[in-house]
Design a protein around this motif. Sequence first.
Motif, short mmCIF file in Angstrom:
data_model
loop_
_atom_site.label_atom_id
_atom_site.label_comp_id
_atom_site.label_asym_id
_atom_site.label_seq_id
_atom_site.Cartn_x
_atom_site.Cartn_y
_atom_site.Cartn_z
N GLU A 1 -16.26 -6.29 -6.54
CA GLU A 1 -16.97 -5.02 -6.82
C GLU A 1 -17.93 -4.57 -5.74
OE1 GLU A 1 -16.95 -3.93 -9.63
OE2 GLU A 1 -16.10 -5.08 -11.33
N ARG A 2 -18.01 -5.15 -4.82
CA ARG A 2 -18.90 -4.73 -3.45
C ARG A 2 -18.06 -3.62 -2.75
NH1 ARG A 2 -19.37 -6.22 1.93
NH2 ARG A 2 -21.59 -5.74 2.70
N VAL A 3 -18.95 -2.69 -2.80
CA VAL A 3 -18.51 -1.39 -1.73
C VAL A 3 -18.59 -1.64 -0.27
CG1 VAL A 3 -18.71 1.10 -1.54
CG2 VAL A 3 -19.06 0.29 -3.70
N LEU A 4 -17.80 -1.28 0.41
CA LEU A 4 -17.81 -1.97 1.78
C LEU A 4 -18.23 -0.60 2.61
CD1 LEU A 4 -14.43 -3.73 2.19
CD2 LEU A 4 -16.64 -4.90 1.95
N SER A 5 -19.00 -0.90 3.80
CA SER A 5 -19.34 0.13 4.51
C SER A 5 -18.21 0.71 5.48
CB SER A 5 -20.47 -0.31 5.48
OG SER A 5 -20.21 -1.12 6.38
N ARG A 6 -18.00 1.84 6.08
CA ARG A 6 -17.10 2.15 6.97
C ARG A 6 -16.75 1.18 8.00
NH1 ARG A 6 -15.45 7.70 6.69
NH2 ARG A 6 -14.65 7.43 8.62
N ALA A 7 -18.00 0.46 8.46
CA ALA A 7 -17.86 -0.31 9.74
C ALA A 7 -17.00 -1.70 9.16
CB ALA A 7 -19.38 -0.67 10.32
N GLU A 8 -17.45 -2.25 7.83
CA GLU A 8 -16.82 -3.12 7.16
C GLU A 8 -15.26 -2.99 7.09
OE1 GLU A 8 -20.51 -5.42 4.88
OE2 GLU A 8 -19.63 -3.69 4.08
N ARG A 9 -14.83 -1.58 6.81
CA ARG A 9 -13.47 -1.63 6.31
C ARG A 9 -12.70 -1.64 7.59
NH1 ARG A 9 -13.81 3.01 1.24
NH2 ARG A 9 -15.92 2.41 0.75
N GLU A 10 -13.44 -1.39 8.83
CA GLU A 10 -12.67 -1.54 9.95
C GLU A 10 -12.56 -3.05 10.48
OE1 GLU A 10 -11.19 0.98 11.61
OE2 GLU A 10 -12.11 2.41 10.12
N GLU A 11 -13.39 -3.79 10.09
CA GLU A 11 -13.74 -5.10 10.50
C GLU A 11 -12.87 -6.33 9.71
OE1 GLU A 11 -17.64 -5.75 10.82
OE2 GLU A 11 -17.90 -4.29 12.47
N ILE A 12 -12.92 -5.91 8.22
CA ILE A 12 -12.27 -7.03 7.44
C ILE A 12 -10.84 -6.89 7.43
CG2 ILE A 12 -12.35 -5.45 5.54
CD1 ILE A 12 -13.05 -7.75 3.53
N SER A 13 -10.45 -7.95 7.10
CA SER A 13 -8.86 -8.06 7.14
C SER A 13 -8.37 -8.61 5.81
CB SER A 13 -8.10 -8.90 8.33
OG SER A 13 -8.32 -8.63 9.53
N SER A 14 -7.15 -8.08 5.49
CA SER A 14 -6.42 -8.67 4.45
C SER A 14 -6.01 -10.12 4.45
CB SER A 14 -5.21 -7.99 3.94
OG SER A 14 -4.55 -8.47 2.78
N LEU A 15 -5.54 -10.71 3.54
CA LEU A 15 -5.13 -12.15 3.73
C LEU A 15 -3.76 -12.38 3.61
CD1 LEU A 15 -7.74 -13.29 1.03
CD2 LEU A 15 -8.08 -13.55 3.38
N SER A 16 -3.18 -13.42 4.38
CA SER A 16 -1.79 -13.56 4.46
C SER A 16 -1.45 -14.48 3.30
CB SER A 16 -1.31 -14.24 5.90
OG SER A 16 0.23 -14.80 5.58
N MET A 17 -0.24 -14.34 2.72
CA MET A 17 -0.08 -14.96 1.33
C MET A 17 1.35 -15.84 1.78
SD MET A 17 -1.86 -14.06 -1.06
CE MET A 17 -3.22 -13.28 -0.66
N ARG A 18 1.78 -15.88 3.08
CA ARG A 18 2.98 -16.54 3.12
C ARG A 18 3.01 -18.04 3.84
NH1 ARG A 18 5.63 -14.06 8.75
NH2 ARG A 18 4.18 -14.94 10.35
N ARG A 19 3.69 -18.79 3.52
CA ARG A 19 3.84 -20.10 4.04
C ARG A 19 5.38 -20.25 4.68
NH1 ARG A 19 5.40 -25.05 1.61
NH2 ARG A 19 5.11 -23.88 -0.45
#
Length: 286
Positions: A134-152
């Motif tokens: 639910e949290r709205v990310l800042s512009r800076a956070e949208r540059e820094e945060i990464s998605s998560l890998s789902m593979r093994r």
Amino acid sequence: MALHAQTQADRPQARPDHIMTVAAKTLFGAAEIGSKHAAESFGSYAKGCLAGGAALPETGPSWQAMRLSRNRNWGQPVTINFLQNLSRKVAQHTSWSGLYIGDISQPRGGPMLSGHASHQIGLDADIWLRPKTERVLSRAEREEISSLSMRRASGAYTNDRWTKDHETVLRLAASDPRVARIFIFPGAKVAMCNSARGDRSWLRKIRPWYGHHYHFHVRLKCPEGQEYCINQAPPPPGDGCKEAAGWVKRILNPPPPNPNAKPRKPKPPITLAKLPQQCSTVLSNP
């Protein structure tokens, strides 16, 4: 303004000759806004451009556009509508609050300065596999945060981050008739083949492909009536599960390298001259 009936001044031949030989990614990567034309895609997903592109708003009730500095949150209006509708369905039918949206296209499509070979005509979009909060990310956070890998195991299997909600998100996306296909890593396709119940027709659109373990890639069909937009051939009949299992087998037991294989020469960059002729006008529009 439609590009079908161009005036003599609008025609691509009016462009200086040297511009036609410049790497198109440099030209299209510099465009900051969409062209003032009716929305239309020209060419193919990996060799084309976009007229009249629309921007996905940075933040909505059930989506957030990521990596805003890239300015790749542009697409055909049908693509923007699809993403907004899908995000609402995801918020309604899963524990996610919606979607994190990655790259769509540049404002006028065309080859990108980095990353994708496709995404050129405003009908491709990357959707993160990281569940949205639910949290709205800042512009800076949208540059820094990464998605998560789902593979093994190099993509042969899903890992413990993969949930039933992921399958629901993929099913909702693939069930939209506007979608041509969806690319995701082979292990995810096999996992869905093993767990899907009831109507399995949506699995046909889920296609295994290299990478795509941090996000999945949605490709929409060319909108009806856009005669200069080139569709990809439809997926083969069937659910594609046997093919995906073959991908997994090759990951786990890779064939030996061919000692006689010649190294591939890098492809030269696509120039403006190699794109559909309408792309010159798309680019030169104020």
